[in-house]
Design an enzyme around this catalytic site. Sequence first.
Site, PDB file in Angstrom:
ATOM      1  N   CYS A 107      52.396  18.782  -7.306  1.00  0.00           N
ATOM      2  CA  CYS A 107      51.304  19.184  -6.475  1.00  0.00           C
ATOM      3  C   CYS A 107      50.070  18.176  -5.709  1.00  0.00           C
ATOM      4  CB  CYS A 107      50.919  20.111  -7.266  1.00  0.00           C
ATOM      5  SG  CYS A 107      49.296  21.185  -5.537  1.00  0.00           S
TER       6      CYS A 107
ATOM      7  N   CYS B 208      53.009  18.697   1.154  1.00  0.00           N
ATOM      8  CA  CYS B 208      52.154  20.328  -0.342  1.00  0.00           C
ATOM      9  C   CYS B 208      54.117  20.980  -0.673  1.00  0.00           C
ATOM     10  CB  CYS B 208      51.832  21.396   1.100  1.00  0.00           C
ATOM     11  SG  CYS B 208      52.119  23.020   0.175  1.00  0.00           S
TER      12      CYS B 208
END
Length: 259
Positions: free
Chosen positions: A182, A72
């Site tokens: 992302c 992440c």
Amino acid sequence: MAKPIGIFDSGVGGTSIWKEVVRMLPFEDTIYLADSANAPYGEKPKEEILGLSVKNTEYLLEQGCKIILVACNTATTNAIDHLRSHYNVPFIGIEPAIKPAALQTRTKKVGVLATKGTLSSNLFHNTSKLYAEGITVLEQEGKGLVELIEAGRINSPEMFELLRGFLRPMLDQNIDCLVLGCTHYPYLIPVLREMLPAHVHIIDSGEAVARQTKAVLERNDLLAEKSNRPKHIFYTNAEVQVLKELVGTQATRVAHLDF
């Protein structure tokens, strides 16, 4: 070593990293933790992101993981320094691939599509400063994209509408590289290829992260034996269906877990 690789993300997006890891390290066991109930991390304050990252890390360590991938971007940029200083296993982080974009661009204009938490982080700005001298980096917050991906609505009209709005200002500035900042966003690559001119390169971090994971395992003598028959366990604290669809038949087990 027959201990698993631990991977956590704010949701299902980090499975894009998991796929690259499994491709490059086909004998390794993995445990994946999808904190979908708290997605997205990108709009949360740093202290909350840190707390969630600690919780995820400690669960994976309880399962005996030998290395942890923080799959992440937002958790990496806000928490990985703390994790490395408090836990005695190697950590691999994710950050937007500014360096390869800066090397590839011909127009000297690079777009970055990422969450607010990544774009506002010190790590992102330091990386941009280090590798993008003389390059215009056009930042775009992908507000709403993670929620649609988590809901399995990748090809929805809402997704196309959001992406059109995000891409237009960057294309007007003549970008020729789009960095996906992302780990959820690689699932949008088929949609993006429909929407972007052919000369715009789409760049994500998945392969580089898998390569780094392999290097760290080798350096620390942590690689699994080639005789190992790998198991891939997935946990989510939300509905399991989207996760099952993304990981397919390679998963040994996909289960709901309250965490």
